[in-house]
Motif scaffolding. Structure first.
Motif, PDB file in Angstrom:
ATOM      1  N   LYS A  15       0.819  -1.221   0.000  1.00  0.00           N
ATOM      2  CA  LYS A  15       0.000   0.000   0.000  1.00  0.00           C
ATOM      3  C   LYS A  15       0.850   1.267   0.000  1.00  0.00           C
ATOM      4  CE  LYS A  15      -3.944  -2.173   2.133  1.00  0.00           C
ATOM      5  NZ  LYS A  15      -4.668  -2.405   3.367  1.00  0.00           N
ATOM      6  N   SER A  16       1.973   1.255   0.698  1.00  0.00           N
ATOM      7  CA  SER A  16       2.775   2.469   0.791  1.00  0.00           C
ATOM      8  C   SER A  16       3.988   2.460  -0.144  1.00  0.00           C
ATOM      9  CB  SER A  16       3.229   2.713   2.226  1.00  0.00           C
ATOM     10  OG  SER A  16       3.970   1.617   2.714  1.00  0.00           O
ATOM     11  N   TYR A  17       4.477   1.285  -0.510  1.00  0.00           N
ATOM     12  CA  TYR A  17       5.632   1.163  -1.406  1.00  0.00           C
ATOM     13  C   TYR A  17       5.423  -0.002  -2.356  1.00  0.00           C
ATOM     14  CZ  TYR A  17       8.587   4.208   1.497  1.00  0.00           C
ATOM     15  OH  TYR A  17       9.121   5.266   2.178  1.00  0.00           O
ATOM     16  N   GLU A  18       6.094   0.093  -3.486  1.00  0.00           N
ATOM     17  CA  GLU A  18       6.226  -1.054  -4.372  1.00  0.00           C
ATOM     18  C   GLU A  18       7.714  -1.236  -4.652  1.00  0.00           C
ATOM     19  OE1 GLU A  18       5.859   0.256  -8.948  1.00  0.00           O
ATOM     20  OE2 GLU A  18       4.027   0.642  -7.812  1.00  0.00           O
ATOM     21  N   ILE A  19       8.117  -2.459  -4.889  1.00  0.00           N
ATOM     22  CA  ILE A  19       9.479  -2.689  -5.355  1.00  0.00           C
ATOM     23  C   ILE A  19       9.415  -2.531  -6.864  1.00  0.00           C
ATOM     24  CG2 ILE A  19      11.407  -4.300  -5.495  1.00  0.00           C
ATOM     25  CD1 ILE A  19      10.795  -3.207  -2.652  1.00  0.00           C
ATOM     26  N   ASP A  20      10.083  -1.493  -7.348  1.00  0.00           N
ATOM     27  CA  ASP A  20       9.968  -1.074  -8.739  1.00  0.00           C
ATOM     28  C   ASP A  20      11.271  -1.336  -9.484  1.00  0.00           C
ATOM     29  OD1 ASP A  20       8.581   0.265 -10.884  1.00  0.00           O
ATOM     30  OD2 ASP A  20       9.828   2.014 -10.520  1.00  0.00           O
ATOM     31  N   HIS A  21      11.145  -1.522 -10.773  1.00  0.00           N
ATOM     32  CA  HIS A  21      12.324  -1.572 -11.648  1.00  0.00           C
ATOM     33  C   HIS A  21      12.698  -0.133 -11.970  1.00  0.00           C
ATOM     34  CE1 HIS A  21      10.542  -5.552 -12.390  1.00  0.00           C
ATOM     35  NE2 HIS A  21      11.805  -5.937 -12.565  1.00  0.00           N
ATOM     36  N   LEU A  22      13.917   0.273 -11.672  1.00  0.00           N
ATOM     37  CA  LEU A  22      14.336   1.620 -12.013  1.00  0.00           C
ATOM     38  C   LEU A  22      14.216   1.816 -13.527  1.00  0.00           C
ATOM     39  CD1 LEU A  22      15.409   4.366 -11.259  1.00  0.00           C
ATOM     40  CD2 LEU A  22      17.720   3.438 -11.404  1.00  0.00           C
ATOM     41  N   VAL A  23      14.859   0.955 -14.296  1.00  0.00           N
ATOM     42  CA  VAL A  23      14.651   0.915 -15.741  1.00  0.00           C
ATOM     43  C   VAL A  23      13.635  -0.197 -15.969  1.00  0.00           C
ATOM     44  CG1 VAL A  23      15.683   0.515 -18.007  1.00  0.00           C
ATOM     45  CG2 VAL A  23      16.991   1.721 -16.239  1.00  0.00           C
ATOM     46  N   PRO A  24      12.433   0.152 -16.423  1.00  0.00           N
ATOM     47  CA  PRO A  24      11.387  -0.859 -16.548  1.00  0.00           C
ATOM     48  C   PRO A  24      11.727  -1.941 -17.566  1.00  0.00           C
ATOM     49  CG  PRO A  24      10.702   1.185 -17.590  1.00  0.00           C
ATOM     50  CD  PRO A  24      12.001   1.472 -16.902  1.00  0.00           C
ATOM     51  N   LEU A  25      11.135  -3.090 -17.363  1.00  0.00           N
ATOM     52  CA  LEU A  25      11.344  -4.211 -18.286  1.00  0.00           C
ATOM     53  C   LEU A  25      10.962  -3.817 -19.714  1.00  0.00           C
ATOM     54  CD1 LEU A  25       9.932  -7.100 -16.055  1.00  0.00           C
ATOM     55  CD2 LEU A  25      12.322  -6.394 -16.337  1.00  0.00           C
ATOM     56  N   SER A  26       9.938  -2.978 -19.856  1.00  0.00           N
ATOM     57  CA  SER A  26       9.482  -2.567 -21.190  1.00  0.00           C
ATOM     58  C   SER A  26      10.508  -1.721 -21.932  1.00  0.00           C
ATOM     59  CB  SER A  26       8.167  -1.785 -21.077  1.00  0.00           C
ATOM     60  OG  SER A  26       8.364  -0.586 -20.337  1.00  0.00           O
ATOM     61  N   LEU A  27      11.509  -1.178 -21.194  1.00  0.00           N
ATOM     62  CA  LEU A  27      12.582  -0.399 -21.820  1.00  0.00           C
ATOM     63  C   LEU A  27      13.915  -1.131 -21.760  1.00  0.00           C
ATOM     64  CD1 LEU A  27      11.753   3.190 -20.498  1.00  0.00           C
ATOM     65  CD2 LEU A  27      11.144   2.170 -22.705  1.00  0.00           C
ATOM     66  N   GLY A  28      13.855  -2.430 -21.543  1.00  0.00           N
ATOM     67  CA  GLY A  28      15.071  -3.238 -21.542  1.00  0.00           C
ATOM     68  C   GLY A  28      15.728  -3.393 -20.184  1.00  0.00           C
ATOM     69  N   GLY A  29      15.044  -2.956 -19.116  1.00  0.00           N
ATOM     70  CA  GLY A  29      15.563  -3.164 -17.773  1.00  0.00           C
ATOM     71  C   GLY A  29      15.571  -4.644 -17.436  1.00  0.00           C
ATOM     72  N   ARG A  30      16.310  -4.994 -16.403  1.00  0.00           N
ATOM     73  CA  ARG A  30      16.436  -6.401 -16.045  1.00  0.00           C
ATOM     74  C   ARG A  30      15.922  -6.647 -14.636  1.00  0.00           C
ATOM     75  NH1 ARG A  30      22.090  -8.241 -16.640  1.00  0.00           N
ATOM     76  NH2 ARG A  30      21.109 -10.265 -16.419  1.00  0.00           N
ATOM     77  N   ASP A  31      15.597  -7.882 -14.373  1.00  0.00           N
ATOM     78  CA  ASP A  31      15.151  -8.339 -13.060  1.00  0.00           C
ATOM     79  C   ASP A  31      16.365  -8.667 -12.201  1.00  0.00           C
ATOM     80  OD1 ASP A  31      12.551  -8.354 -12.186  1.00  0.00           O
ATOM     81  OD2 ASP A  31      12.012 -10.199 -13.210  1.00  0.00           O
ATOM     82  N   VAL A  32      17.146  -7.647 -11.873  1.00  0.00           N
ATOM     83  CA  VAL A  32      18.336  -7.833 -11.046  1.00  0.00           C
ATOM     84  C   VAL A  32      18.274  -6.833  -9.899  1.00  0.00           C
ATOM     85  CG1 VAL A  32      19.783  -8.760 -12.907  1.00  0.00           C
ATOM     86  CG2 VAL A  32      19.726  -6.298 -12.500  1.00  0.00           C
ATOM     87  N   GLU A  33      18.925  -7.178  -8.799  1.00  0.00           N
ATOM     88  CA  GLU A  33      18.836  -6.363  -7.594  1.00  0.00           C
ATOM     89  C   GLU A  33      19.241  -4.905  -7.834  1.00  0.00           C
ATOM     90  OE1 GLU A  33      20.548  -6.401  -3.074  1.00  0.00           O
ATOM     91  OE2 GLU A  33      20.184  -8.316  -4.058  1.00  0.00           O
ATOM     92  N   LYS A  34      20.282  -4.666  -8.626  1.00  0.00           N
ATOM     93  CA  LYS A  34      20.729  -3.287  -8.826  1.00  0.00           C
ATOM     94  C   LYS A  34      19.725  -2.461  -9.633  1.00  0.00           C
ATOM     95  CE  LYS A  34      23.623  -3.925 -12.909  1.00  0.00           C
ATOM     96  NZ  LYS A  34      24.945  -3.748 -13.469  1.00  0.00           N
ATOM     97  N   ASN A  35      18.729  -3.086 -10.228  1.00  0.00           N
ATOM     98  CA  ASN A  35      17.684  -2.378 -10.968  1.00  0.00           C
ATOM     99  C   ASN A  35      16.374  -2.304 -10.192  1.00  0.00           C
ATOM    100  OD1 ASN A  35      16.760  -0.977 -13.350  1.00  0.00           O
ATOM    101  ND2 ASN A  35      15.653  -2.823 -13.932  1.00  0.00           N
ATOM    102  N   LEU A  36      16.387  -2.720  -8.932  1.00  0.00           N
ATOM    103  CA  LEU A  36      15.172  -2.701  -8.114  1.00  0.00           C
ATOM    104  C   LEU A  36      15.328  -1.711  -6.969  1.00  0.00           C
ATOM    105  CD1 LEU A  36      14.541  -6.538  -7.913  1.00  0.00           C
ATOM    106  CD2 LEU A  36      13.378  -4.899  -9.393  1.00  0.00           C
TER     107      LEU A  36
END
Length: 104
Positions: A15-36
Motif C-alpha cells: 500500500k505504501s511502497y512497491e518494489i519497482d524496476h528503475l529501468v522498466p522491463l518494457s525499456l530493456g531493464g532487467r530483473d536484477v537487484e541493482k535495478n530494483l
C-alpha cells in the motif's frame, strides 16, 4: 530491499511502497537487484510510483508507437534518462498534451 535504502519494511501489502524496476522491463531493464528499488505509492507526494508509471508508458510509446510530434529517442537514451533522474525525464517527456500529462 527496504534495508538497502534505509527504510523500514512497512509490511502493508504494497500500500505504501512497491518494489519497482528503475529501468522498466518494457525499456530493456532487467530483473536484477541493482535495478530494483522501493518506490513510494503515496499520492500526496508529487513524484510517486503512479507518476513514474506514466513516464514509463510514455517512453515506451515514443519508442514503439512513435507519432510525428514525438521527440527522437533511442532505447539507450530512454534508459539513461530514467536511470539518471526519472523526475527530470518526466518533466522532459511528459509535457502538456502528451499521453502522460497529469490532466489526462
Amino acid at each position: 530491499m527496504f534495508a538497502d535504502y534505509g527504510l523500514k519494511n512497512p509490511k502493508d501489502g504494497g500500500k505504501s511502497y512497491e518494489i519497482d524496476h528503475l529501468v522498466p522491463l518494457s525499456l530493456g531493464g532487467r530483473d536484477v537487484e541493482k535495478n530494483l528499488w522501493p518506490q513510494s505509492r503515496n499520492t500526496s507526494l508529487p513524484e510517486n510510483a503512479w507518476v513514474k508509471d506514466k513516464l514509463e508508458n510514455r517512453l515506451y510509446n515514443i519508442l514503439c508507437n512513435h507519432k510525428p510530434n514525438d521527440p527522437a529517442l533511442t532505447v539507450q537514451q530512454a534508459q539513461t534518462a530514467i536511470r539518471t533522474d526519472w523526475t527530470q525525464a518526466y518533466r522532459t517527456y511528459c509535457t502538456a498534451g502528451t499521453s502522460c500529462d497529469q490532466s489526462n
